[in-house]
Design an enzyme around this catalytic site. Sequence first.
Site, PDB file in Angstrom:
ATOM      1  N   HIS A 135       0.806  -1.230   0.000  1.00  0.00           N
ATOM      2  CA  HIS A 135       0.000   0.000   0.000  1.00  0.00           C
ATOM      3  C   HIS A 135       0.834   1.272   0.000  1.00  0.00           C
ATOM      4  CE1 HIS A 135       0.177   1.066   4.351  1.00  0.00           C
ATOM      5  NE2 HIS A 135       0.146  -0.230   4.578  1.00  0.00           N
TER       6      HIS A 135
ATOM      7  N   ASP B  66       6.151   0.819   6.839  1.00  0.00           N
ATOM      8  CA  ASP B  66       4.703   0.620   6.673  1.00  0.00           C
ATOM      9  C   ASP B  66       4.131   1.675   5.734  1.00  0.00           C
ATOM     10  OD1 ASP B  66       2.026  -0.008   6.928  1.00  0.00           O
ATOM     11  OD2 ASP B  66       1.847   0.729   8.964  1.00  0.00           O
TER      12      ASP B  66
ATOM     13  N   GLU C 293      -4.880   2.275   2.571  1.00  0.00           N
ATOM     14  CA  GLU C 293      -5.050   1.079   3.402  1.00  0.00           C
ATOM     15  C   GLU C 293      -5.338   1.473   4.838  1.00  0.00           C
ATOM     16  OE1 GLU C 293      -3.519  -2.105   6.209  1.00  0.00           O
ATOM     17  OE2 GLU C 293      -2.777  -0.077   5.936  1.00  0.00           O
ATOM     18  N   GLU C 294      -4.606   2.502   5.312  1.00  0.00           N
ATOM     19  CA  GLU C 294      -4.609   2.816   6.746  1.00  0.00           C
ATOM     20  C   GLU C 294      -5.972   3.258   7.271  1.00  0.00           C
ATOM     21  OE1 GLU C 294      -2.249   2.117   8.619  1.00  0.00           O
ATOM     22  OE2 GLU C 294      -0.352   2.210   7.558  1.00  0.00           O
TER      23      GLU C 294
ATOM     24  N   ASP D 177       3.214  -6.298   3.808  1.00  0.00           N
ATOM     25  CA  ASP D 177       2.829  -5.146   4.625  1.00  0.00           C
ATOM     26  C   ASP D 177       3.185  -5.366   6.098  1.00  0.00           C
ATOM     27  OD1 ASP D 177       1.744  -2.776   5.527  1.00  0.00           O
ATOM     28  OD2 ASP D 177      -0.327  -3.465   5.454  1.00  0.00           O
TER      29      ASP D 177
ATOM     30  N   HIS E 126       3.813   3.365  12.859  1.00  0.00           N
ATOM     31  CA  HIS E 126       2.937   4.541  13.049  1.00  0.00           C
ATOM     32  C   HIS E 126       3.558   5.586  13.975  1.00  0.00           C
ATOM     33  CE1 HIS E 126      -0.967   2.244  11.738  1.00  0.00           C
ATOM     34  NE2 HIS E 126       0.021   2.138  10.870  1.00  0.00           N
TER      35      HIS E 126
END
Lengths: 323, 323
Positions: A146, A158, A192-193, A218, A285
Amino acid sequence: VEGRVVVVRSWEELGPHVRGTIVLYDVPMRGDLPPRVAYGQVARFRVRGAIEAARHGAVGVLVRSLTTRSLDTPHTGMMRYEEGVPRIPAAAIPTEQAARIARLAARGEVRLRLSLESRTRSAVPSANVIAEIPGDSPEVVLLGAHLDSWDVGCGAHDDGAGVVQVLEAMRRIRALGQRPRRTIRAVLFSNEERGLDGARAYLQGFGRQPHLAAIESDLGGGLPLAWAMEGTPAQRAWLLPIAALTDLPVDEEPDSGADISVLAAQGTLLLGLRPDDTHYFDVHHTAGDTLDKVDPAALARGASALAALAWELAQAPALEPAR
Amino acid sequence: VEGRVVVVRSWEELGPHVRGTIVLYDVPMRGDLPPRVAYGQVARFRVRGAIEAARHGAVGVLVRSLTTRSLDTPHTGMMRYEEGVPRIPAAAIPTEQAARIARLAARGEVRLRLSLESRTRSAVPSANVIAEIPGDSPEVVLLGAHLDSWDVGCGAHDDGAGVVQVLEAMRRIRALGQRPRRTIRAVLFSNEERGLDGARAYLQGFGRQPHLAAIESDLGGGLPLAWAMEGTPAQRAWLLPIAALTDLPVDEEPDSGADISVLAAQGTLLLGLRPDDTHYFDVHHTAGDTLDKVDPAALARGASALAALAWELAQAPALEPAR
């Protein structure tokens, strides 16, 4: 919002006594389990914490960051609201701060004023990036990752790592100079998130084409260790000799990839690259998810594995999956 | 201030071309050396960076944080100005940001506006904390650590660990219920970080008393590995059988401790506890230097070592140091 802090470590500790308070979910992520398993155990507090606390009348929510490593670092990520439940503010706070508030609250009343500057802006058009190496058959072997990342960092692991691996895998396959039996398609998914919008749009646009298999990367750019697989026993039996060519074992487990999960309904064999994730949730994140955390050699090994598996899946004898 | 960024990696790269610019010292701390050695190699850029850049007319300074581990984390610390050299603003920035600015600057001109909110406030009265177990002789064996910490964190390792070890060592010695031959004195120094004021005040107040030996713990609460020693060959020969009782080797090296260094002029044997510092500079002078980073078992081992060495030094037969 402002209120007294109530510290909880499970859903069961919520109740009428949290009315008017700020709930702190102070549940440490375990360090003695595989990181993605430990993450899976505690992610619910970030994802559903505001909903469950608001049901009991809480006015705000703090969530202990989902990580075992912190330098006073907020680890952020997706959270949900639900129709009919008040939308109360929620913030991920560093593990050190969660522990401090919990220590203070064990000794006496802690009051907090929570002031968040984050906003949800209106949606804007975005797009998946799709490329393919056409095969003799219309059957598709999909390679996915992604494009978006959580806003605090640049998303090197990520999912920058997955994106680069998919690009590199396609480059290597193309460099073979051979037309594959089946079509090999790279899909770099959008958003995606925040809700799999790209994956759903892909399904809408291409879901009627036959997808033999889909592979997603991922979980960061660590050294590849295994393939996660979701499929039938027939698919598994068909896959094993193919996967053996990549020198990686196959684990049957139910989370091969968020984006490709939309293809489950059509019976596609779903595969996820499982890298070493020892340090993935250290940066996940956070503002620290930057390129310096990525080991180029490990990243390249993952790209090789993706290229090999995609090519072999595209060339393998026909599979008639039991659907 | 505002200006074009010039990236340098050594003093030699400074020159007339930095006039009017913001100098970024982008010198990575090496990960292949013992951490305190690697730190010692690069600390000069934080400590003297503003002075050296200002000499060449720079208007501001950025320093890559002195660490090998970062989650977008500023690692701060002491910096100096010098009489007669303009006092230009200086900031420690995370390694990730330093690397980013350096990458951008390699491709084209980077301009920055540097806005710092830090201020140097006027000095206020403070105090060392001193306690002692009186001995038969007025000779002193000093156990030291420092009470202050850099402002961003709570200083759990730097130097909360040392303070707790000194307190615990004194408690254990007192629990023996024996009067030592020499006086064992604990000193928790004030203001180590910003100029050793506490150490100088101690010297002024007590420097005329005979100090046989001084031991400092200021490298964090890791597992104790060795003693650093500064002294004469005679002091070393006298020390070795005593130190052997602590089961730790003695390294001759010139940095046993900042606070006790003021006693060097009177010929005191200087000793520093050398713990495992593998992760010390991960948190050093950051908001992440908090109690959760301290291993209680390792911390206790250090306290034991300090107690044992202080007691044995206090009881040992007389030494007439060659001064």
